[in-house]
Design a protein around this motif. Structure first.
Motif, mmCIF file in Angstrom:
data_model
loop_
_atom_site.group_PDB
_atom_site.id
_atom_site.type_symbol
_atom_site.label_atom_id
_atom_site.label_comp_id
_atom_site.label_asym_id
_atom_site.label_seq_id
_atom_site.Cartn_x
_atom_site.Cartn_y
_atom_site.Cartn_z
ATOM 1 N N THR A 122 0.838 -1.196 0.000
ATOM 2 C CA THR A 122 0.000 0.000 0.000
ATOM 3 C C THR A 122 0.875 1.248 0.000
ATOM 4 O O THR A 122 2.022 1.222 0.455
ATOM 5 C CB THR A 122 -0.911 0.014 1.240
ATOM 6 O OG1 THR A 122 -0.094 -0.125 2.416
ATOM 7 C CG2 THR A 122 -1.902 -1.120 1.193
ATOM 8 N N LEU A 131 -6.576 0.953 -8.874
ATOM 9 C CA LEU A 131 -5.848 -0.306 -8.801
ATOM 10 C C LEU A 131 -5.650 -0.917 -10.184
ATOM 11 O O LEU A 131 -5.414 -2.120 -10.334
ATOM 12 C CB LEU A 131 -6.593 -1.289 -7.888
ATOM 13 C CG LEU A 131 -6.646 -0.891 -6.411
ATOM 14 C CD1 LEU A 131 -7.408 -1.929 -5.597
ATOM 15 C CD2 LEU A 131 -5.249 -0.686 -5.843
ATOM 16 N N GLU A 164 -3.126 -4.759 -3.763
ATOM 17 C CA GLU A 164 -2.353 -4.137 -2.692
ATOM 18 C C GLU A 164 -2.201 -5.095 -1.513
ATOM 19 O O GLU A 164 -3.135 -5.789 -1.135
ATOM 20 C CB GLU A 164 -3.018 -2.847 -2.226
ATOM 21 C CG GLU A 164 -2.925 -1.730 -3.255
ATOM 22 C CD GLU A 164 -3.329 -0.390 -2.677
ATOM 23 O OE1 GLU A 164 -2.721 0.623 -3.046
ATOM 24 O OE2 GLU A 164 -4.268 -0.362 -1.846
#
Length: 399
Positions: A41, A49, A58
């Motif tokens: 992250t 994403l 992530e």
């Protein structure tokens, strides 16, 4: 083709590793392959994403696997992605948690596996300022390196930046050779030849550096490993009249402060040259600085195959760097093993334009022949096609 790139950082940032992963991913996407990556992250959070056809998963994972610092966070989720993803290829972008967390799963999955090295130096101890001075971490890293030959046999291909195998920056290559791993390959870094500085004169104008002033540039995050203080001391020793040394790091920190405080005393003793410490420069400004430099400088005490040197070579700018990693194999510059030698190299290049130009041309030629993004992508695509049986033979050099 369904590919998982198990990385810790993505998309490109300033560490070079994620940039390599992104370049690789772009080549796979261009082939029409489905590409998924794992990445830690970020702060601030990603706005999406998805990145240029790549799906990002992530992960929040901490620890180094040691008994007193075990892996925590999204460990189960990551293991499930690896186990249940129906992958054709899994590319581990580091010998850290992306591969260590799933070593037991590799024999159970159908995917072919690739481990990519960006340099590995577990035997080098980085002394910390407080007790126990980083010794437990060093011992754990040494222990993990001793285990590596036993689990490397589970990996189908291991990829290195150079043929070099030693006890420093390429210790993993040494271990792979020691264990007679048959899947060793060599693929050097690659950069985009078109991604260059567009306004080099503008950089000099903004920072009041005349066009005829000898300018050295060092681009690296301020840190113990990058050791900008080493380059600053060498520059002060060289005392080239009117010259300028420009440091560009992502942001100021405790190390930049320490380097600047150390340099203040030397700056008071010399009035003919100056050092410019910069932070938070955008990418175009950084490229412009490199393009207008007379010489690029890298003072890091540990490297593999620095992207920064390749970018200087792309601009036909000669370089001076400490002997580390496979820098001694790179063209277009001078590698040194002491501050005195770096100082002498600065003087030599500052006073000899013909030599600067010759080294610059040598570096630019090497980049255009060896270190291109296209060559990098083609090499990885070719290796993967060979690994899954889509081509008759691989043209990738064995390590």
């Amino acid at each position: 083709m369904n590919i998982l790139i198990a990385s810790t950082t993505f998309p490109p940032d300033k560490d070079g590793v994620s940039e390599a992963a992104a370049t690789m991913a772009m080549g796979f996407v261009a082939k029409g392959w489905k590409v998924t990556v794992t990445a830690e992250t970020t702060i601030p959070a990603r706005s999406s994403l998805a990145w240029q056809g790549v799906t990002i998963n992530e992960m929040f994972i901490t620890g180094n696997g040691a008994p007193n610092h075990p892996y925590r966070g999204d460990v189960a989720a990551y293991r499930q992605i690896v186990k249940d993803g129906n992958w054709d290829i899994i590319i581990f972008q580091t010998p850290g948690w992306p591969v260590r967390l799933v070593l037991d799963l590799i024999p159970q999955i159908r995917a072919k596996t690739v481990l990519v090295s960006h340099g590995y130096a577990p035997l080098l101890w980085q002394r910390m300022s407080r007790f126990p001075y980083g010794i437990p971490t060093w011992l754990w890293n040494v222990y993990q390196s001793m285990r590596m030959p036993f689990w490397l046999r589970k990996i189908d291909r291991t990829v290195y930046l150079s043929q070099r195998a030693d006890f420093h920056g390429f210790y993993d290559h040494f271990l792979a050779k020691l264990s007679f791993h048959s899947g060793r390959r060599v693929i050097p870094n690659g950069i985009d030849l078109k991604h260059r500085g567009r306004d080099p004169n503008g950089f000099r104008e903004r920072h009041n550096i005349p066009s005829d002033t000898i300018m050295f540039v060092c681009v690296a995050n301020y840190s113990r490993r990058k050791d900008q203080g080493y380059a600053a001391r060498a520059f002060r020793q060289a005392a080239i009249p009117g010259s300028v040394l420009v440091f560009i790091g992502s942001e100021f920190n405790e190390w930049s402060s320490a380097f600047q405080i150390e340099d203040e005393a030397r700056a008071c003793q010399t009035q003919t040259e100056r050092i410019l410490w910069l932070e938070k420069q955008d990418r175009p400004a950084t490229l412009n600085a490199m393009a207008t430099a007379d010489t690029f400088v890298l003072s890091a005490n540990h490297e593999a195959q620095p992207i920064a040197l390749l970018e200087a070579m792309r601009e036909a700018v000669p370089w001076i760097a400490r002997k580390a990693g496979c820098i001694s194999e790179m063209q277009g510059g001078i590698y040194v093993d002491s501050e005195k030698a770096m100082s002498a190299a600065m003087i030599a290049l500052a006073t000899n334009p013909a030599r600067r130009n010759a080294l610059g041309r040598e570096g630019a030629d090497a980049v255009s022949r060896i270190y291109t993004r296209e060559a990098y992508q083609q090499a990885y695509c070719g290796m993967i096609e060979d690994l899954v049986g889509l081509s008759s033979k691989s043209k990738i050099p064995q390590g």
